[in-house]
Design a protein around this motif. Structure first.
Motif: not given
Length: 135
Positions: A86-87, A89-90, A116, A126-128, A132
């Motif tokens: 996730a960090n 590719c989101g 993230v 990416a940022s979640l 999200d």
């Protein structure tokens, strides 16, 4: 798939090992029976392990390949934290891991990525946030 297998059954709850048979129907265990007559060098039958916290990405493998290696060591499922993918590719990365994991009978349980990015001082791909990962 229906079958019966015999061997030394490891009973975790009773803390004992006995020779017996395990019968399955439609992929589910329907009976476990102790058998008096034993065979020498019989295989052991025991419950599979569940890895309760793993970052599959740290293995440098996709879930399907991770499963091939983990299952030969008795692991049948994981509770996975996909924050590393996730960090980078989101949510697309997390969705890829979930989809890839569904291609094998190994059980993957993915949690919401915990951080993230990992810190405010980090540059990530990416940022979640809570919105999200809302189901």
């Amino acid at each position: 798939m229906n079958f019966i297998v015999e061997g030394n059954i490891v009973d975790i709850e009773e803390k004992k090992i006995f020779y017996g048979s395990v019968e399955t129907e439609d992929g589910k265990i329907v009976s476990i029976k102790e058998i008096e007559k034993q065979k020498d060098n019989a295989p052991f039958i025991l419950p599979g392990f569940i890895d309760s916290h793993v970052h599959i990405e740290s293995s440098m493998l996709v879930p399907t390949e991770f499963a091939k290696l983990a299952v030969v060591h008795g692991t049948i499922a994981t509770v996975s934290d996909p924050h590393e993918i996730a960090n980078v590719c989101g949510m697309k990365g997390v969705e890829y891991m979930i989809g890839n994991g569904k291609q094998v009978p190994f059980k993957f349980y993915f949690g919401a990525p915990s951080c993230v990015p990992a810190t405010d001082f980090e540059t990530a791909g990416a940022s979640l946030n809570a919105n999200d990962v809302d189901i």
